[in-house]
Design an enzyme around this catalytic site. Structure first.
Site, PDB file in Angstrom:
ATOM      1  CG  HIS A  19      -7.513  67.758  28.979  1.00 32.51           C
ATOM      2  ND1 HIS A  19      -7.710  69.064  29.375  1.00 32.51           N
ATOM      3  CD2 HIS A  19      -8.553  67.459  28.152  1.00 32.51           C
ATOM      4  CE1 HIS A  19      -8.816  69.539  28.811  1.00 32.51           C
ATOM      5  NE2 HIS A  19      -9.351  68.582  28.075  1.00 32.51           N
ATOM      6  CB  CYS A  51     -14.301  68.437  39.023  1.00 36.51           C
ATOM      7  SG  CYS A  51     -13.666  68.680  40.701  1.00 36.51           S
ATOM      8  CD  GLU A  71     -12.263  74.720  34.702  1.00 38.46           C
ATOM      9  OE1 GLU A  71     -11.242  74.012  34.643  1.00 38.46           O
ATOM     10  OE2 GLU A  71     -12.482  75.526  35.627  1.00 38.46           O
ATOM     11  CG  ASN A  94      -3.322  70.083  35.920  1.00 41.38           C
ATOM     12  OD1 ASN A  94      -2.444  69.489  36.538  1.00 41.38           O
ATOM     13  ND2 ASN A  94      -4.205  69.441  35.148  1.00 41.38           N
ATOM     14  CB  SER A 122      -5.292  64.544  33.996  1.00 40.76           C
ATOM     15  OG  SER A 122      -4.273  65.327  33.397  1.00 40.76           O
TER      16      SER A 122
HETATM   17  O1  10G Z   1      -5.717  70.886  33.447  1.00 43.26           O
HETATM   18  P1  10G Z   1      -6.866  70.658  32.566  1.00 43.26           P
HETATM   19  O2  10G Z   1      -8.031  71.551  32.885  1.00 43.26           O
HETATM   20  O3  10G Z   1      -6.535  70.792  31.092  1.00 43.26           O
HETATM   21  O4  10G Z   1      -7.420  69.190  32.789  1.00 43.26           O
HETATM   22  P2  10G Z   1      -6.777  67.778  33.105  1.00 43.26           P
HETATM   23  O5  10G Z   1      -7.768  66.782  32.670  1.00 43.26           O
HETATM   24  O6  10G Z   1      -5.398  67.668  32.597  1.00 43.26           O
HETATM   25  O7  10G Z   1      -6.632  67.730  34.700  1.00 43.26           O
HETATM   26  C1  10G Z   1      -7.731  67.652  35.550  1.00 43.26           C
HETATM   27  C2  10G Z   1      -8.427  68.910  35.586  1.00 43.26           C
HETATM   28  C3  10G Z   1      -9.708  69.088  35.203  1.00 43.26           C
HETATM   29  C4  10G Z   1     -10.630  67.989  34.984  1.00 43.26           C
HETATM   30  C5  10G Z   1     -10.210  70.446  35.002  1.00 43.26           C
HETATM   31  S1  10G Z   1     -11.077  70.986  36.375  1.00 43.26           S
HETATM   32 FE1  SF4 Z   2     -11.487  69.221  40.274  1.00 41.81          FE
HETATM   33 FE2  SF4 Z   2      -9.106  68.221  39.771  1.00 41.81          FE
HETATM   34 FE3  SF4 Z   2     -10.134  70.105  38.232  1.00 41.81          FE
HETATM   35 FE4  SF4 Z   2      -9.291  70.654  40.658  1.00 41.81          FE
HETATM   36  S1  SF4 Z   2      -8.023  69.972  38.939  1.00 41.81           S
HETATM   37  S2  SF4 Z   2     -11.179  71.336  39.756  1.00 41.81           S
HETATM   38  S3  SF4 Z   2      -9.916  68.811  41.771  1.00 41.81           S
HETATM   39  S4  SF4 Z   2     -10.874  68.023  38.479  1.00 41.81           S
END
Ligand code: 10G
Ligand code: SF4
Length: 339
Positions: free
Chosen positions: A47, A102, A132, A230, A273
């Site tokens: 994202h 992941c 997710e 996140n 990300s």
């Molecule tokens: O924080 P989210 O799940 O929205 O995703 P992101 O792509 O900003 O960050 C990486 C986290 C994931 C791929 C979800 S495990």
């Molecule tokens: Fe995996 Fe990153 Fe998602 Fe954590 S934040 S579960 S390490 S992709």
């Protein structure tokens, strides 16, 4: 030592790319390298606006669903994971899939499958509509219900209050999740915990670093996209931990000069990300406005590295293309089965 103008930046570490994002982004890059454009990607691979735009420029085609991918073409599943129904629909269209889920999300899927086969009521703490959560819930739709927040706990209805387990999305606020669990346990005293933390190491580490500097910050800038769970959580954690204000920005150019009025200490971090180049642009922007003194606040060191999806590794090997992972003798890529 304090800077002459009293202005400074506290820079969180760890910040930015986690192991799952690194693996997923490299998977798309390597798929383009070995197979050529177009490579279809179901949903945003991660994202982040910049990542998606950069990969689009290189020939990735982002789609919402597998039925938008031409029959027989190649598609990458995003790092957030997919439900079995999505895997099945890709099979029906004869798509060649590369699964960039992941491994730490796959771990949660497996927990869901196991608890469902033991006939538990599974309470998935997470946000409805997030990819997710759709993927994990899709593993056992008859057994899983989503609990969005502590305020939803009173609405939960289960078949047997003595056979309930909670699991969670990987990118939530640790504190809010623990509050949800506390309230759930008030209602279901024998509530079972997941076998290990579902909120992943990267999410936890980024929140710990922000909590450490937030009480000293007049402003916390979080680099990340609006749809990045996140990253959004980091702005909330910053304010909860004492920062006077916190904003989420994709790019330095989105910073409003007014945010800096009367500000001595700016905290800077980035979601899992977010490529580091975007953070460096923010630091440059701040330096040009008197915030040249940058002090790192490190609360953990990360060296987790995942090997690329198995199906892609095989193609790379056949084509003699380097997998972009550290070689023998340097840091070893952790080989994790996602099946
Ligand atoms: O924080 P989210 O799940 O929205 O995703 P992101 O792509 O900003 O960050 C990486 C986290 C994931 C791929 C979800 S495990
Ligand atoms: Fe995996 Fe990153 Fe998602 Fe954590 S934040 S579960 S390490 S992709």
């Amino acid at each position: 030592m304090e800077s002459e103008n009293g202005k400074r930046v506290l820079l969180a570490a760890p910040r930015g790319y986690c192991a799952g994002v690194d693996r997923a982004v490299i998977a798309v890059e390597k798929a383009l390298e070995v197979h050529g454009a177009p490579v279809y990607v179901r949903k945003e691979i991660v994202h982040n606006k910049y990542v998606v735009e950069t990969l689009t420029d290189r020939g990735a085609v982002f789609v919402n669903e597998t039925d938008e991918v031409p029959e027989g073409a190649r598609v990458v599943f995003s790092a957030h994971g997919v439900s079995p129904a999505v895997v099945e629909s890709a099979k029906q269209r004869n798509l060649q899939t590369i699964d960039a889920t992941c491994p730490l999300v796959t771990k949660v899927h497996k927990e869901a499958v196991r608890f469902a086969s033991d006939d538990y009521d599974i309470l998935l703490i997470g946000h409805d509509g997030h990819e997710e959560v759709e993927g994990t819930a899709g593993e056992a739709p008859d057994h899983i219900q989503v609990v969005n927040s502590p305020d939803e706990v009173h609405k939960v209805v289960v078949r047997d209050p003595n056979k309930v387990v909670w699991i969670s999305q990987t990118t939530l606020s640790v504190d809010e999740t623990m509050e949800t669990v506390r309230r759930l346990r008030e209602r279901f005293p024998t509530l079972q915990d997941p076998p290990s933390d579902d909120i992943c190491y990267a999410t936890q580490n980024r929140q710990v670093a922000v909590k450490k500097f937030a009480p000293h910050c007049d402003l916390v800038l979080v680099v990340g996209s609006r749809n990045s769970s996140n990253s959004v959580r980091l702005t909330e954690v910053a304010v909860d931990a004492g920062a006077r204000a916190s904003y989420l920005i994709d790019y330095a150019k989105e910073i409003d000069e007014a945010w800096l009025e009367g500000v001595d200490t700016v905290g800077v971090t980035s979601g899992a990300s977010v490529p580091e180049i975007l953070v460096q642009e923010v630091l440059r922007y701040l330096s040009e406005r008197g915030y040249g003194d940058v002090q790192e606040v490190r609360t953990a060191t990360e060296d987790l590295l995942f090997s690329l999806p198995r199906e892609l590794r095989a193609d790379l090997k056949k084509a003699g293309v380097d997998d972009g992972r550290p070689k023998r003798g340097s840091r070893k890529a952790l080989s994790v089965s996602t099946n």
